[in-house]
Design an enzyme around this catalytic site. Structure first.
Site, mmCIF file in Angstrom:
data_model
loop_
_atom_site.group_PDB
_atom_site.id
_atom_site.type_symbol
_atom_site.label_atom_id
_atom_site.label_comp_id
_atom_site.label_asym_id
_atom_site.label_seq_id
_atom_site.Cartn_x
_atom_site.Cartn_y
_atom_site.Cartn_z
ATOM 1 N N GLY A 100 29.602 20.618 83.138
ATOM 2 C CA GLY A 100 30.495 19.687 83.826
ATOM 3 C C GLY A 100 30.289 19.636 85.323
ATOM 4 C CD GLN A 101 26.048 21.411 89.558
ATOM 5 O OE1 GLN A 101 25.261 21.866 88.719
ATOM 6 N NE2 GLN A 101 25.843 21.517 90.861
ATOM 7 C CB SER A 102 31.171 16.224 88.883
ATOM 8 O OG SER A 102 32.075 16.983 89.660
ATOM 9 C CG ASP B 291 38.843 20.677 93.498
ATOM 10 O OD1 ASP B 291 37.753 21.138 93.104
ATOM 11 O OD2 ASP B 291 39.254 19.537 93.175
ATOM 12 C CB ILE B 292 39.901 16.138 96.317
ATOM 13 C CG1 ILE B 292 40.638 15.000 96.993
ATOM 14 C CG2 ILE B 292 39.143 15.660 95.087
ATOM 15 C CD1 ILE B 292 39.719 13.947 97.608
ATOM 16 C CG HIS C 1 30.923 23.370 93.921
ATOM 17 N ND1 HIS C 1 29.876 22.495 93.689
ATOM 18 C CD2 HIS C 1 31.784 23.200 92.902
ATOM 19 C CE1 HIS C 1 30.116 21.820 92.571
ATOM 20 N NE2 HIS C 1 31.268 22.239 92.065
ATOM 21 C CG HIS D 15 35.265 25.416 90.785
ATOM 22 N ND1 HIS D 15 35.987 24.244 90.903
ATOM 23 C CD2 HIS D 15 34.016 25.047 90.414
ATOM 24 C CE1 HIS D 15 35.201 23.213 90.609
ATOM 25 N NE2 HIS D 15 34.001 23.669 90.313
#
Ligand code: AMP
Length: 114
Positions: A93-95, A30-31, A100, A102
């Site tokens: 909070g899905q952006s 994750d960035i 995906h 986590h």
């Protein structure tokens, strides 16, 4: 999906620190990590969210967890424990609207999540 950032990562049009890849799945760091280990596991098929998955996606979504299990062992967080999360929709909070999983580990985590 041309405007999907995760599809762009799959197509190597966008950089990512890839930790696992096979024909149908990809895992990368994750960035903006929320834990010492924070990995995203995705199917290469563009599925928007858990809400839009269809029956034929059942294997793909299940497989995300097997990849997570293997990566948790690789990262050596399997003994201390780890969390696997799929955010679905706005309230969660899905952006990024490419499903995906986590994988978060390497520190104690609170419950319930905020
Ligand atoms: P979510 O809020 O559940 O949709 O999670 C999206 C995740 O994608 C967030 O944790 C972001 O930090 C992460 N993310 C967004 N863009 C990138 C990127 N280019 N490379 C890696 N992770 C990303």
């Amino acid at each position: 999906m041309p405007d999907c950032i995760f599809c762009r990562i799959i197509q190597k049009k966008m950089p990512a620190k890839v930790l696992f890849e096979d024909t149908h799945f990809l895992a990368f760091e994750d960035i903006n990590p929320k834990a010492p280990t924070h990995i995203l596991i995705i199917p290469k098929k563009h599925i928007e969210s858990l809400d839009t998955m269809v029956e034929e996606d059942e294997f793909a979504v299940g497989r995300l967890f097997m990849v997570a299990r293997n990566l948790a062992r690789e990262k050596k967080v399997h003994r201390s424990g780890y969390r696997t999360v799929i955010n679905t929709g706005t309230d969660a909070g899905q952006s990024v609207f490419h499903i995906h999983l986590h994988l978060l580990g390497g520190r104690p985590m609170a419950w319930p999540p905020g």
